[in-house]
Motif scaffolding. Structure first.
Motif, PDB file in Angstrom:
ATOM      1  N   THR A  99       0.827  -1.213   0.000  1.00  0.00           N
ATOM      2  CA  THR A  99       0.000   0.000   0.000  1.00  0.00           C
ATOM      3  C   THR A  99       0.853   1.252   0.000  1.00  0.00           C
ATOM      4  N   ALA A 100       1.893   1.273   0.844  1.00  0.00           N
ATOM      5  CA  ALA A 100       2.760   2.450   0.912  1.00  0.00           C
ATOM      6  C   ALA A 100       3.524   2.649  -0.387  1.00  0.00           C
ATOM      7  N   ALA A 101       3.948   1.531  -1.021  1.00  0.00           N
ATOM      8  CA  ALA A 101       4.705   1.658  -2.259  1.00  0.00           C
ATOM      9  C   ALA A 101       3.821   2.131  -3.414  1.00  0.00           C
ATOM     10  N   ILE A 102       2.526   1.779  -3.393  1.00  0.00           N
ATOM     11  CA  ILE A 102       1.622   2.156  -4.491  1.00  0.00           C
ATOM     12  C   ILE A 102       1.031   3.545  -4.272  1.00  0.00           C
ATOM     13  N   VAL A 103       0.583   3.810  -3.051  1.00  0.00           N
ATOM     14  CA  VAL A 103      -0.103   5.066  -2.759  1.00  0.00           C
ATOM     15  C   VAL A 103       0.876   6.177  -2.421  1.00  0.00           C
ATOM     16  N   GLY A 104       1.897   5.854  -1.625  1.00  0.00           N
ATOM     17  CA  GLY A 104       2.831   6.877  -1.184  1.00  0.00           C
ATOM     18  C   GLY A 104       4.017   7.048  -2.110  1.00  0.00           C
ATOM     19  N   SER A 105       5.099   7.545  -1.540  1.00  0.00           N
ATOM     20  CA  SER A 105       6.308   7.802  -2.304  1.00  0.00           C
ATOM     21  C   SER A 105       7.214   6.571  -2.278  1.00  0.00           C
ATOM     22  N   ARG A 106       7.684   6.171  -3.439  1.00  0.00           N
ATOM     23  CA  ARG A 106       8.576   5.014  -3.522  1.00  0.00           C
ATOM     24  C   ARG A 106       9.941   5.306  -2.891  1.00  0.00           C
ATOM     25  N   TRP A 107      10.331   6.578  -2.872  1.00  0.00           N
ATOM     26  CA  TRP A 107      11.651   6.916  -2.323  1.00  0.00           C
ATOM     27  C   TRP A 107      11.686   6.771  -0.812  1.00  0.00           C
ATOM     28  N   TRP A 108      10.529   6.829  -0.139  1.00  0.00           N
ATOM     29  CA  TRP A 108      10.475   6.596   1.291  1.00  0.00           C
ATOM     30  C   TRP A 108      10.149   5.135   1.610  1.00  0.00           C
ATOM     31  N   THR A 109       9.555   4.427   0.664  1.00  0.00           N
ATOM     32  CA  THR A 109       9.076   3.074   0.945  1.00  0.00           C
ATOM     33  C   THR A 109      10.110   2.006   0.608  1.00  0.00           C
ATOM     34  N   TYR A 110      10.686   2.076  -0.608  1.00  0.00           N
ATOM     35  CA  TYR A 110      11.600   1.021  -1.049  1.00  0.00           C
ATOM     36  C   TYR A 110      12.829   0.874  -0.149  1.00  0.00           C
ATOM     37  N   PRO A 111      13.425   1.949   0.376  1.00  0.00           N
ATOM     38  CA  PRO A 111      14.588   1.747   1.269  1.00  0.00           C
ATOM     39  C   PRO A 111      14.249   0.978   2.545  1.00  0.00           C
ATOM     40  N   LEU A 112      12.968   0.947   2.944  1.00  0.00           N
ATOM     41  CA  LEU A 112      12.609   0.223   4.158  1.00  0.00           C
ATOM     42  C   LEU A 112      12.722  -1.282   3.982  1.00  0.00           C
ATOM     43  N   ALA A 113      12.700  -1.771   2.722  1.00  0.00           N
ATOM     44  CA  ALA A 113      12.822  -3.212   2.491  1.00  0.00           C
ATOM     45  C   ALA A 113      14.192  -3.733   2.928  1.00  0.00           C
ATOM     46  N   PRO A 114      15.300  -3.165   2.459  1.00  0.00           N
ATOM     47  CA  PRO A 114      16.601  -3.673   2.954  1.00  0.00           C
ATOM     48  C   PRO A 114      16.831  -3.380   4.433  1.00  0.00           C
ATOM     49  N   ILE A 115      16.295  -2.234   4.910  1.00  0.00           N
ATOM     50  CA  ILE A 115      16.463  -1.927   6.338  1.00  0.00           C
ATOM     51  C   ILE A 115      15.721  -2.971   7.188  1.00  0.00           C
ATOM     52  N   GLY A 116      14.506  -3.323   6.768  1.00  0.00           N
ATOM     53  CA  GLY A 116      13.754  -4.351   7.497  1.00  0.00           C
ATOM     54  C   GLY A 116      14.440  -5.703   7.440  1.00  0.00           C
ATOM     55  N   TYR A 117      15.044  -6.031   6.307  1.00  0.00           N
ATOM     56  CA  TYR A 117      15.759  -7.309   6.206  1.00  0.00           C
ATOM     57  C   TYR A 117      16.926  -7.345   7.186  1.00  0.00           C
ATOM     58  N   LEU A 118      17.687  -6.246   7.245  1.00  0.00           N
ATOM     59  CA  LEU A 118      18.835  -6.201   8.148  1.00  0.00           C
ATOM     60  C   LEU A 118      18.403  -6.279   9.610  1.00  0.00           C
ATOM     61  N   ALA A 119      17.230  -5.690   9.912  1.00  0.00           N
ATOM     62  CA  ALA A 119      16.800  -5.652  11.306  1.00  0.00           C
ATOM     63  C   ALA A 119      16.026  -6.898  11.728  1.00  0.00           C
ATOM     64  N   LEU A 120      15.347  -7.542  10.816  1.00  0.00           N
ATOM     65  CA  LEU A 120      14.461  -8.634  11.194  1.00  0.00           C
ATOM     66  C   LEU A 120      14.973 -10.010  10.803  1.00  0.00           C
ATOM     67  N   VAL A 121      15.876 -10.081   9.808  1.00  0.00           N
ATOM     68  CA  VAL A 121      16.324 -11.397   9.326  1.00  0.00           C
ATOM     69  C   VAL A 121      17.808 -11.603   9.613  1.00  0.00           C
ATOM     70  N   TRP A 122      18.617 -10.734   9.061  1.00  0.00           N
ATOM     71  CA  TRP A 122      20.062 -10.880   9.216  1.00  0.00           C
ATOM     72  C   TRP A 122      20.720  -9.543   8.901  1.00  0.00           C
ATOM     73  N   PRO A 123      21.710  -9.091   9.695  1.00  0.00           N
ATOM     74  CA  PRO A 123      22.482  -9.813  10.738  1.00  0.00           C
ATOM     75  C   PRO A 123      22.066  -9.465  12.152  1.00  0.00           C
ATOM     76  N   LEU A 124      21.144  -8.463  12.334  1.00  0.00           N
ATOM     77  CA  LEU A 124      20.835  -8.016  13.689  1.00  0.00           C
ATOM     78  C   LEU A 124      20.292  -9.139  14.569  1.00  0.00           C
ATOM     79  N   PRO A 125      19.357  -9.983  14.123  1.00  0.00           N
ATOM     80  CA  PRO A 125      18.910 -11.076  15.011  1.00  0.00           C
ATOM     81  C   PRO A 125      20.046 -12.016  15.422  1.00  0.00           C
ATOM     82  N   THR A 126      20.976 -12.247  14.487  1.00  0.00           N
ATOM     83  CA  THR A 126      22.111 -13.125  14.819  1.00  0.00           C
ATOM     84  C   THR A 126      22.994 -12.497  15.884  1.00  0.00           C
ATOM     85  N   MET A 127      23.168 -11.179  15.814  1.00  0.00           N
ATOM     86  CA  MET A 127      24.042 -10.481  16.766  1.00  0.00           C
ATOM     87  C   MET A 127      23.474 -10.483  18.178  1.00  0.00           C
TER      88      MET A 127
END
Length: 436
Positions: A99-127
Motif C-alpha cells: 500500500t505504501a509503495a503504491i499510494v505513497g512515495s517510492r523513495w520513502w518506501t523502497y529503502p525500508l525493504a533492505p532496512i527491514g531485512y537487516l533488522a528482522l532477518v540478518w544480521p541483527l537477530p544473529t548479533m
C-alpha cells in the motif's frame, strides 16, 4: 447511481474485513508456528497483542500509508526480538508495504525493504542471539525482490491508467472544442448567406419602392416599372431563401452548383415519393401521411461567368454598372465562383444604399492561380451620400468569405471620391473548402 457516501464507505468496509481476516491468520498461524518451533519463547498476552497490532493498523493504510508501514515493521521487530519465532506476522507487513509503495512515495518506501531485512532477518537477530536459518535468510532476499517488483508493477499500471484517462479526457475536450468550432463556422456561414440573399434584394426593393412612391402620381408608367422590379426582386429573394432553407434542412452545402438546373416544384414527384418513404417507422409500419407539399424551389447559384445576368437586378433598380473582364476567363470552383458573385452583389448593394445615383464599375481580372474582382463607384451626385443605419455586416461578411478561401479583401474610400472594393480569391481550393 452510487452516492458519494456509499462510494467512500465501500473501501472502508473492505479494509476492516481485510484487517479481520489478517488478524485471524496471524493469531492462529502465529500460535501454530510458535508451537512448531523449538528454542523460542512461548506466546503470551504481549505476543498476541503484537500479532494484532499490524491488522488493527491496516484500516488506516490508505490515508496514512507510511505511518501504518512503520507500525507494522515495529510490531514485527519487537515480536522477533522477544523470541516468539518466525510466522505469519509478516502478512500485515507485506500488505502495508504494498500500500505504501503504491499510494505513497517510492523513495520513502523502497529503502525500508533492505532496512527491514537487516533488522528482522540478518544480521541483527544473529548479533543478539537469534540466528536465522540460512535458507530462510536467502529466501527472504528473493521474496523482498519479488515484493518490490510487484509494487512497482502495480504502481506503473496505475500510472498508465491515469495517463490513459487523462488522454481520453483531453481527447473528449478537444472533440467538444472541434464541434463548437464547426457549429460556430456553420452559424457564421448561414448568417453570411442570409445577409447576402436578403440584403441585396431588400435594398433594391427599398430603392424601387421609394422611386414608385415619388412617381406614382407624376409618372405612373415609370412607377409601374418600379413596382414590376419590386415584384421580380421579391420573387427572386423568396426563391433564394427557400433554396437556402432547403440546403440547411438537408445538410447539403449551402451554395448550389452554378451549372445545376432550376427545379420546378410542380414537376418533382420524386421528391414527394422520397418524403413519403421517409415517414415510415423502423418496424415498416406506415404512419399517417400529411398532404404533400411542393418542394422548395432551387434556383441556380449566382456566378460571375455571366456578369450581365448577375448584374441584371442591380441595373433594373436604376444602377448604372459597367463591366470589364481582363485575361482569359476559365472555370472556377463553385465556392470561389459563388463567393465572387456574392462580393459583387454586396458591393453594388452598398452603392445603392449609401451612394444612390452613383455609377459603378465591375472589373474581373483572371490570372493563372487567382481571380481579382474590383468594384468601384463614383461619388454620389447628391449633396451627401446616405450613411444608412450603423452596424452593417456587409464588408465584414465579404472579408470572411475571402479569408475562408485563403484570399483577401480590401475595402475603403478612393482618393478621388467614391468607394472601392478589391477581392483576390484563389482559382484552386482544397477538397475541404470545396465541400463547404
Amino acid at each position: 447511481m452510487t452516492a458519494p457516501g456509499e462510494s467512500k464507505r465501500g473501501p472502508v468496509v473492505q479494509d476492516w474485513v481485510l484487517a479481520f481476516v489478517v488478524g485471524v491468520i496471524q493469531v492462529a498461524g502465529g500460535r501454530g508456528a510458535n508451537l512448531s518451533q523449538t528454542g523460542v519463547h512461548s506466546l503470551d498476552v504481549f505476543g498476541y497483542v503484537l500479532l494484532l497490532v499490524g491488522p488493527m493498523a491496516l484500516p488506516l493504510r490508505r490515508p496514512y500509508p507510511l505511518p501504518v508501514l512503520l507500525v507494522t515493521i515495529t510490531s514485527c521487530a519487537v515480536y522477533l526480538l522477544r523470541g516468539y519465532g518466525y510466522g505469519p506476522i509478516f502478512v500485515s507487513l507485506v500488505i502495508a508495504f504494498l500500500t505504501a509503495a503504491i499510494v505513497g512515495s517510492r523513495w520513502w518506501t523502497y529503502p525500508l525493504a533492505p532496512i527491514g531485512y537487516l533488522a528482522l532477518v540478518w544480521p541483527l537477530p544473529t548479533m543478539i542471539g537469534h540466528p536465522a536459518d540460512p535458507r530462510l535468510a536467502f529466501g527472504m532476499i528473493a521474496w523482498l525482490g519479488v515484493l518490490v517488483a510487484i509494487a512497482e508493477g502495480i504502481r506503473q499500471r496505475k500510472a498508465a491508467l491515469v495517463a490513459r484517462r487523462q488522454r481520453a479526457e483531453a481527447a473528449r475536450r478537444d472533440e467538444e472544442a472541434q464541434r463548437e468550432r464547426r457549429a460556430s463556422e456553420e452559424r457564421l456561414a448561414i448568417a453570411r448567406e442570409l445577409h447576402d440573399v436578403l440584403a441585396h434584394s431588400l435594398s433594391l426593393i427599398n430603392v424601387q419602392s421609394s422611386v414608385a412612391l415619388e412617381l406614382f402620381d407624376k409618372k405612373p408608367e415609370q412607377a409601374e416599372s418600379a413596382l414590376a422590379a419590386i415584384k421580380s426582386a421579391s420573387k427572386d429573394a423568396l426563391a433564394e431563401v427557400h433554396t437556402l432553407l432547403h440546403a440547411i434542412r438537408s445538410g447539403s452545402p449551402t451554395p448550389v452548383a452554378p451549372d445545376e438546373p432550376a427545379v420546378d416544384a410542380e414537376r418533382t414527384p420524386e421528391s414527394t415519393t422520397d418524403r413519403r418513404d421517409s415517414e415510415r417507422t423502423q418496424d415498416n409500419s406506415v404512419v399517417a401521411e400529411a398532404p404533400p407539399r411542393p418542394a422548395a424551389p432551387r434556383s441556380p447559384a449566382p456566378s460571375i461567368e455571366d456578369l450581365d445576368a448577375l448584374l441584371q437586378r442591380a441595373r433594373a433598380a436604376g444602377l448604372t454598372v459597367d463591366t470589364r473582364v481582363i485575361g482569359t476567363a476559365h472555370k472556377l470552383p463553385s465556392v470561389v465562383d459563388v463567393a465572387a458573385a456574392r462580393i459583387i452583389q454586396e458591393s453594388l448593394t452598398n452603392v445603392v444604399r449609401h451612394a444612390p445615383g452613383a455609377p459603378a464599375a465591375v472589373t474581373v481580372r483572371y490570372a493563372a492561380d487567382s481571380v481579382e474582382i474590383t468594384i468601384d463607384n463614383a461619388r454620389s451626385p447628391g449633396t451627401q451620400s446616405k450613411s444608412g443605419p450603423g452596424g452593417g455586416n456587409g464588408i465584414l461578411g465579404m472579408r470572411e468569405r475571402a479569408h475562408a478561401l485563403g484570399g483577401q479583401l480590401i475595402a475603403g474610400p478612393r482618393p478621388s471620391g467614391g468607394f472601392r472594393v478589391v477581392a483576390r480569391l484563389p482559382s484552386q481550393v482544397g477538397a475541404q473548402e470545396e465541400a463547404r
